[in-house]
Design a protein around this motif. Structure first.
Motif, short mmCIF file in Angstrom:
data_model
loop_
_atom_site.label_atom_id
_atom_site.label_comp_id
_atom_site.label_asym_id
_atom_site.label_seq_id
_atom_site.Cartn_x
_atom_site.Cartn_y
_atom_site.Cartn_z
N TRP A 194 55.97 43.55 42.45
CA TRP A 194 56.88 42.98 43.44
C TRP A 194 57.65 41.78 42.91
O TRP A 194 58.80 41.55 43.32
N MET B 35 57.20 35.61 48.90
CA MET B 35 57.32 36.65 47.87
C MET B 35 58.76 37.03 47.58
O MET B 35 59.01 37.91 46.76
N ALA C 2 48.87 38.26 47.07
CA ALA C 2 49.72 39.36 46.59
C ALA C 2 49.93 39.28 45.08
O ALA C 2 50.08 40.30 44.41
N VAL D 192 49.74 49.14 44.39
CA VAL D 192 50.47 47.95 44.83
C VAL D 192 51.92 48.03 44.36
O VAL D 192 52.85 47.67 45.10
N SER E 140 49.19 34.13 51.39
CA SER E 140 49.58 35.54 51.27
C SER E 140 50.26 35.80 49.94
O SER E 140 50.02 36.84 49.30
N SER F 265 55.24 47.99 46.66
CA SER F 265 56.32 47.02 46.52
C SER F 265 57.65 47.72 46.28
O SER F 265 58.70 47.29 46.78
#
Length: 441
Positions: A139, A293, A257, A330, A253, A334
């Motif tokens: 991500w 993010m 992540a 993951v 968070s 993303s």
């Protein structure tokens, strides 16, 4: 700290091409994604247009400036990124914002080589290839690709190769790979100092302390002396204060992540120390854009986290079975989230054709005030100022998209500004339902 990374000759011959295949696929995907965003007017003046103006200045032998920030504004007074001058020769061959986007795609893709290579040698060919795929889909990288161009793209392969060399106990090679960080951005010499900390922990005290002192002093010099001296306001432009206790849920968070793709195995590697400086300034900043993010702020963390993850998985065992699947899952998640933003854009194809036709009315070399999404389509051939609806500047041309994101002012403010321009000497010479072109009489 480190382990034997010397695979058998047979395995080397069988698997040595995999990292380059992963990188090639990543480059094609990143480049196509970025150019699609440019084509559909999803790229913006802030920040692609700003960086193109700086690179264009270098390409023509001038001090780097960005008129989008402010007329004649020296970009080295905003952030310290002289490494952008390396793009100047390529920009002369291809004077387009696409040049910067493709260069960023290449730099991100190159970083996949050391990441995938370490994963293969520590976890095996199949698992390593899966980790490499998870890395290019991570991500932090996709978020950066999805937000124009930024100077930190140079730091991503530097840190990837530096982390690989640290893993192989090639201490001096690691330092040489990390040393150019001082030319990328003013905070990154602190990451160089973190490389020195890893060296000290591995009993490379003389080299390590030299790197630590150099990194800390360089960042202090840039923050306290160089940037204020180059900034027209005489101060560092981004000292927005501190708020270490705000946004706790968002910050936690983001950190979770960051570690999730490696099944938290990165916590078991001292290499993770390299992410501390970047995480620290982001988490204590009062600017809430740094906490989450989004944007490009996590790109420099990704290669370190992934190499630390495969190292931690191998050192302590067990994690190597879960890490590849976790990284891929993951990564695919993303990708799905980021791909949702890769739409056909705000305007339909016919509307985009109309916008292109209107922009073509503006002659090369003209001075034009343009709204955010139109700016990158003019910065390669015009002097482009930023239309925000409140600027007192009155250039020869003004071009405004409709509708467009309201940042930094409201749509109503911009509409009122266009009406005022038309009543004070500007003539509407072209336009569609999506764009208005004004020319000063």
């Amino acid at each position: 700290m480190l382990i034997d990374l010397a695979p058998s000759p047979a395995r080397t011959r069988e698997t040595r091409a995999i990292p380059y295949v992963v990188a090639a696929v990543a480059f094609a995907g990143y480049a196509a994604w970025s150019l699609q965003r440019l084509r559909t007017f999803d790229a913006s003046g802030f920040d692609l247009g700003i960086f193109e103006q700086a690179v264009r200045s270098y390409a023509h032998g001038h001090w780097p400036v960005s008129d989008l920030i402010g007329a004649g504004y020296p970009t080295l007074g905003d952030h310290f990124h002289p490494i952008l001058a390396l793009l100047a020769p390529f920009y002369l061959l291809w004077p387009s914002p696409g040049c910067l986007l493709v260069a960023q795609a290449l730099l991100f893709a190159v970083s996949a080589v050391p990441v995938t290579r370490c994963a293969i040698e520590l976890l095996g060919a199949r698992r390593g290839a899966v980790v490499g795929a998870g890395y290019v889909l991570s991500w932090g990288l996709l978020s950066a690709v999805n937000f124009d161009f930024h100077e930190v793209c140079f730091a991503v392969p530097m840190l990837a190769f530096a982390a690989e060399h640290l893993l192989r106990e090639r201490w001096r090679a690691a330092v040489w790979c990390a040393l150019p960080l001082v030319l990328v951005k003013e905070d990154l010499p602190l990451t160089l100092a973190a490389v020195g900390v890893v060296l000290v922990l591995n009993r490379q005290r003389r080299l390590g302390w030299t790197v630590i002192v150099f990194g800390v002093l360089t960042s202090a010099l840039l923050f306290l002396v160089v940037l204020p001296a180059l900034n027209p306001a005489g101060a560092y432009a981004h000292s927005g204060g501190f708020n270490p206790f705000g946004g706790a849920i968002v910050k936690v968070s983001m950190v979770l992540a960051l570690l999730a793709p490696t099944a938290f195995a990165a916590l078991r590697s001292p290499l993770l120390l390299l992410v501390v400086p970047t995480l620290l300034w982001r988490l204590v900043s009062a600017n809430d854009r740094y906490w989450g993010m989004g944007y490009h702020y996590s790109a420099v963390l990704m290669p370190v986290v992934f190499i630390a993850g495969v190292h931690g998985a191998r050192r302590f065992g067990g994690f190597g079975r879960f890490l590849p699947a976790c990284a891929l899952v993951v990564g695919l998640g993303s990708f799905g989230l980021q791909a949702a933003h890769l739409t056909s854009g705000v305007w339909t194809p016919s509307q985009r054709e109309g916008i292109d036709a209107v922009l073509a009315r503006i002659p090369d070399g003209a001075t034009v005030m343009a709204s955010n999404r139109l700016a990158p389509h003019l910065t390669s051939r015009c002097t482009v100022l930023f239309f925000d609806g409140v600027s007192p500047l009155r250039p020869e041309w003004v071009v405004v998209a409709n509708p467009e994101q309201s940042w930094p002012t409201t749509l109503e403010t911009k509409a009122a500004a266009v009406t005022e321009l038309e009543s004070t000497g500007y003539l509407r010479v072209d336009g569609t339902d999506s764009v208005v072109l004004l020319h000063r009489e």
